[in-house]
Design a protein around this motif. Structure first.
Motif, PDB file in Angstrom:
ATOM      1  N   TRP A 143      42.678  57.672  45.820  1.00  0.00           N
ATOM      2  CA  TRP A 143      42.707  56.546  46.635  1.00  0.00           C
ATOM      3  C   TRP A 143      43.611  56.370  47.758  1.00  0.00           C
ATOM      4  CZ3 TRP A 143      43.449  53.426  41.335  1.00  0.00           C
ATOM      5  CH2 TRP A 143      42.488  53.240  40.604  1.00  0.00           C
ATOM      6  N   GLN A 144      43.375  55.429  48.676  1.00  0.00           N
ATOM      7  CA  GLN A 144      44.199  55.172  49.693  1.00  0.00           C
ATOM      8  C   GLN A 144      45.484  54.388  49.037  1.00  0.00           C
ATOM      9  OE1 GLN A 144      40.966  53.144  52.133  1.00  0.00           O
ATOM     10  NE2 GLN A 144      42.387  53.552  53.886  1.00  0.00           N
ATOM     11  N   LYS A 145      46.706  54.394  49.729  1.00  0.00           N
ATOM     12  CA  LYS A 145      47.477  53.620  49.151  1.00  0.00           C
ATOM     13  C   LYS A 145      47.580  52.293  49.086  1.00  0.00           C
ATOM     14  CE  LYS A 145      52.863  53.278  49.834  1.00  0.00           C
ATOM     15  NZ  LYS A 145      52.577  52.031  49.423  1.00  0.00           N
ATOM     16  N   ALA A 146      46.817  51.674  49.997  1.00  0.00           N
ATOM     17  CA  ALA A 146      46.494  50.123  49.792  1.00  0.00           C
ATOM     18  C   ALA A 146      45.733  49.962  48.505  1.00  0.00           C
ATOM     19  CB  ALA A 146      46.168  49.895  51.097  1.00  0.00           C
ATOM     20  N   THR A 147      44.561  50.842  48.559  1.00  0.00           N
ATOM     21  CA  THR A 147      43.838  50.695  47.289  1.00  0.00           C
ATOM     22  C   THR A 147      44.634  50.900  46.061  1.00  0.00           C
ATOM     23  OG1 THR A 147      41.903  51.451  48.548  1.00  0.00           O
ATOM     24  CG2 THR A 147      41.776  51.560  46.163  1.00  0.00           C
ATOM     25  N   TYR A 148      45.433  51.850  45.880  1.00  0.00           N
ATOM     26  CA  TYR A 148      46.272  52.145  44.601  1.00  0.00           C
ATOM     27  C   TYR A 148      46.934  50.839  44.363  1.00  0.00           C
ATOM     28  CZ  TYR A 148      49.838  53.734  41.433  1.00  0.00           C
ATOM     29  OH  TYR A 148      50.419  54.128  40.291  1.00  0.00           O
ATOM     30  N   ASP A 149      47.807  50.409  45.461  1.00  0.00           N
ATOM     31  CA  ASP A 149      48.533  49.361  45.300  1.00  0.00           C
ATOM     32  C   ASP A 149      48.005  48.053  44.718  1.00  0.00           C
ATOM     33  OD1 ASP A 149      50.739  50.831  46.281  1.00  0.00           O
ATOM     34  OD2 ASP A 149      50.786  50.129  48.304  1.00  0.00           O
ATOM     35  N   LYS A 150      46.714  47.662  45.283  1.00  0.00           N
ATOM     36  CA  LYS A 150      45.879  46.800  44.976  1.00  0.00           C
ATOM     37  C   LYS A 150      45.495  46.924  43.487  1.00  0.00           C
ATOM     38  CE  LYS A 150      42.332  43.556  46.031  1.00  0.00           C
ATOM     39  NZ  LYS A 150      41.548  43.255  47.220  1.00  0.00           N
ATOM     40  N   ASN A 151      45.026  47.937  43.002  1.00  0.00           N
ATOM     41  CA  ASN A 151      44.736  48.341  41.557  1.00  0.00           C
ATOM     42  C   ASN A 151      45.765  48.097  40.743  1.00  0.00           C
ATOM     43  OD1 ASN A 151      41.760  48.577  41.443  1.00  0.00           O
ATOM     44  ND2 ASN A 151      42.084  50.205  42.941  1.00  0.00           N
ATOM     45  N   GLN A 152      47.114  48.572  41.215  1.00  0.00           N
ATOM     46  CA  GLN A 152      48.292  48.511  40.142  1.00  0.00           C
ATOM     47  C   GLN A 152      48.417  47.209  39.962  1.00  0.00           C
ATOM     48  OE1 GLN A 152      52.041  49.645  41.806  1.00  0.00           O
ATOM     49  NE2 GLN A 152      52.092  51.200  40.326  1.00  0.00           N
ATOM     50  N   PHE A 153      48.497  46.431  41.070  1.00  0.00           N
ATOM     51  CA  PHE A 153      48.863  44.833  40.886  1.00  0.00           C
ATOM     52  C   PHE A 153      47.953  44.207  39.936  1.00  0.00           C
ATOM     53  CE2 PHE A 153      47.875  40.797  42.268  1.00  0.00           C
ATOM     54  CZ  PHE A 153      49.321  39.873  42.126  1.00  0.00           C
ATOM     55  N   ILE A 154      46.776  44.504  39.966  1.00  0.00           N
ATOM     56  CA  ILE A 154      45.760  43.890  39.231  1.00  0.00           C
ATOM     57  C   ILE A 154      45.885  44.359  37.760  1.00  0.00           C
ATOM     58  CG2 ILE A 154      43.299  43.588  38.532  1.00  0.00           C
ATOM     59  CD1 ILE A 154      42.650  43.574  41.587  1.00  0.00           C
ATOM     60  N   VAL A 155      45.941  45.479  37.538  1.00  0.00           N
ATOM     61  CA  VAL A 155      46.178  46.030  36.379  1.00  0.00           C
ATOM     62  C   VAL A 155      47.398  45.555  35.598  1.00  0.00           C
ATOM     63  CG1 VAL A 155      46.398  48.250  34.903  1.00  0.00           C
ATOM     64  CG2 VAL A 155      44.623  48.147  36.500  1.00  0.00           C
ATOM     65  N   ARG A 156      48.494  45.754  36.371  1.00  0.00           N
ATOM     66  CA  ARG A 156      49.803  45.182  35.632  1.00  0.00           C
ATOM     67  C   ARG A 156      50.238  44.096  35.651  1.00  0.00           C
ATOM     68  NH1 ARG A 156      53.232  50.996  37.810  1.00  0.00           N
ATOM     69  NH2 ARG A 156      51.950  52.276  36.360  1.00  0.00           N
ATOM     70  N   LYS A 157      49.688  43.309  36.675  1.00  0.00           N
ATOM     71  CA  LYS A 157      50.131  41.756  36.751  1.00  0.00           C
ATOM     72  C   LYS A 157      49.033  40.979  36.153  1.00  0.00           C
ATOM     73  CE  LYS A 157      54.149  42.755  38.769  1.00  0.00           C
ATOM     74  NZ  LYS A 157      55.574  42.484  38.002  1.00  0.00           N
ATOM     75  N   LYS A 158      47.882  41.221  36.124  1.00  0.00           N
ATOM     76  CA  LYS A 158      46.689  40.237  35.861  1.00  0.00           C
ATOM     77  C   LYS A 158      46.287  40.697  34.431  1.00  0.00           C
ATOM     78  CE  LYS A 158      46.996  37.590  39.437  1.00  0.00           C
ATOM     79  NZ  LYS A 158      47.165  36.229  39.456  1.00  0.00           N
ATOM     80  N   LEU A 159      45.984  42.082  34.227  1.00  0.00           N
ATOM     81  CA  LEU A 159      45.142  42.562  32.965  1.00  0.00           C
ATOM     82  C   LEU A 159      46.077  42.957  31.769  1.00  0.00           C
ATOM     83  CD1 LEU A 159      42.468  44.761  34.712  1.00  0.00           C
ATOM     84  CD2 LEU A 159      42.447  42.396  33.993  1.00  0.00           C
ATOM     85  N   GLN A 160      47.203  43.516  32.015  1.00  0.00           N
ATOM     86  CA  GLN A 160      48.045  44.078  31.080  1.00  0.00           C
ATOM     87  C   GLN A 160      48.616  42.981  30.089  1.00  0.00           C
ATOM     88  OE1 GLN A 160      50.756  47.296  32.272  1.00  0.00           O
ATOM     89  NE2 GLN A 160      49.081  48.559  32.506  1.00  0.00           N
TER      90      GLN A 160
END
Length: 427
Positions: free
Chosen positions: A135-152
């Motif tokens: 992934w691009q860094k920006a893509t990873y950062d966005k996915n990480q935010f969604i997974v850890r802040k919204k889903l987990q």
């Protein structure tokens, strides 16, 4: 007759000095406070068995067990000893408690540990690590935010081996109600984690989640984009009038180059050749993750309008990034979401996004400027559609793209100024 020890006072027990060797402080009736080099203070009772044998037991830890409580426990222990009953201390009780744990309780504890090892939080973190390099860094950062802040926080405790569609529907709809723009990405992340589990044997091949209709009110999955040339002038005028200089210049660079928002936001001065009018973007970051979506190096021709925006940003050139972070000083460069927010603040919510400049170029440049589709695809850095193209089609249309992107920038400026001229004539 031996002198009887006085009962300890709380200040004496609390202020007992820690020494290199263990020592005791007597409190009467065979009760002592054992002070250890570690700082631990244990209540110890010395007693005699009915046979006259001397022994001792630890009955508690100070200050968890107070002086008064320790004396009560000591009295009970002496009484049990005199009666010939079993004398137990603190560690005897703990040992008995562990021993009394049933096989069913042990199995339940094992199952709980197993479940926690396969919960969504643990597995989704592994999925993020697994995908990071591609992934691009920006893509990873966005996915990480969604997974850890919204889903987990909502489904992190669920076992991924048995997680069903119904278990995530309410959370996805809640996300859609609060932040519609990231809801489809949240669903994509969940499906990505499930696919990761299937490939690793944690779920069966048929254990996919069916979440297609979870957002009944959402239409389409494309980024909003203005693709009617009649509306472009208003958009460009709004960007020109935006008060935030850093964000304004970043939006102009996105409009004139049609590059992905994350790449624009993280542009570096070392990538810019202002004399040649080129932007050399490495395909990968230093850590091996993708900077460009395809992972391939990309050269972008910079029209004169883009060069003007970059020269305006040179007064802020105190670091490696063209567009330094604004607001949050912890960010080395602006976040791509700052560009989307600016467009929303201008009144283009649901009409145009930063990513929409790519669709604008592909549609309007094709229809109005008659630009060859292959040239547009090369400018957008789209991956080749099949393996044969990827292996043998190495053309990048460098010269064609140089003239096309200058024509595109001129066209945007004409639309921006042209509409104003028409309004003046009508007035």
């Amino acid at each position: 007759m031996p002198k009887l020890a006085k009962q300890l006072t709380d200040p004496a027990a609390r202020k007992a000095i820690i020494k290199p060797e263990p020592y005791t402080l007597a409190s009467g009736n065979g009760l002592f406070l054992l002070v250890l080099p570690t700082g631990s203070k244990q209540w110890q009772v010395r007693y005699r068995t009915p046979e006259g044998q001397r022994s001792k037991k630890i009955i508690g830890i100070y200050p968890d067990v107070s002086i008064a409580q320790a004396h009560v426990l000591a009295d009970g222990l002496h009484q049990a000893a005199r009666m010939g009953l079993e004398v137990t201390g603190l560690y005897d009780d703990l040992k008995a408690k562990r021993k009394s744990t049933t096989d069913a309780e042990i199995e339940a504890q094992r199952q709980e540990q197993d479940r926690l090892q396969h919960c969504f939080t643990v597995i989704s973190d592994r999925w993020l690590d697994d995908r990071r390099a591609g992934w691009q860094k920006a893509t990873y950062d966005k996915n990480q935010f969604i997974v850890r802040k919204k889903l987990q926080p909502g489904i992190g405790n669920l076992d991924v081996r048995t997680m069903a569609s119904k278990d995530v529907v309410d959370l996805l709809r809640e996300i859609a109600a609060q932040t519609p723009s990231i809801a489809p990405k949240a669903r994509q992340c969940i499906n990505g984690v499930i696919e990761y589990c299937i490939l690793r044997g944690l779920r069966g091949d048929d254990q996919v989640l069916r979440l297609k209709g979870v957002f009944p009110k959402l239409k389409g999955g494309h980024m909003p984009a203005i693709t009617k040339y009649q509306e472009i002038g208003a958009l460009m005028r709004a960007i020109d009038a935006y008060p935030g200089r850093v964000v304004r210049c970043a939006l102009l660079l996105a409009a004139y180059t049609a590059l992905r928002p994350g790449v624009v936001a993280s542009a570096k001065w070392e990538e810019m050749d202002l004399e040649q009018g080129e932007w050399h973007i490495p395909g990968k970051e230093a850590d091996g993750s993708n900077r460009m979506k395809t992972g391939n190096d990309h050269i972008v021709s910079l029209p004169t309008q883009a060069l003007e925006a970059l020269k305006e940003m040179q007064q802020f050139a105190g670091g490696p990034f063209v567009f330094p972070g604004v607001g949050n000083r912890n960010n080395p460069h602006i976040h791509r979401d700052a560009l989307s927010k600016a467009l929303r603040d201008m009144g283009f919510a649901g009409k145009h996004s930063t990513h929409g400049f790519r669709a604008m170029l592909r549609t309007v440049a094709r229809e109005r400027l008659k630009v060859d589709l292959d040239v547009l695809e090369a400018q957008l850095a789209h991956a080749k559609k099949d393996q044969i193209q990827s292996a043998y089609d190495r053309t990048d249309f460098a010269e064609e793209r140089k003239s096309v992107m200058q024509a595109w920038a001129d066209y945007l400026d004409e639309l921006k100024v042209g509409a104003q001229v028409i309004q003046l004539k009508q007035a």
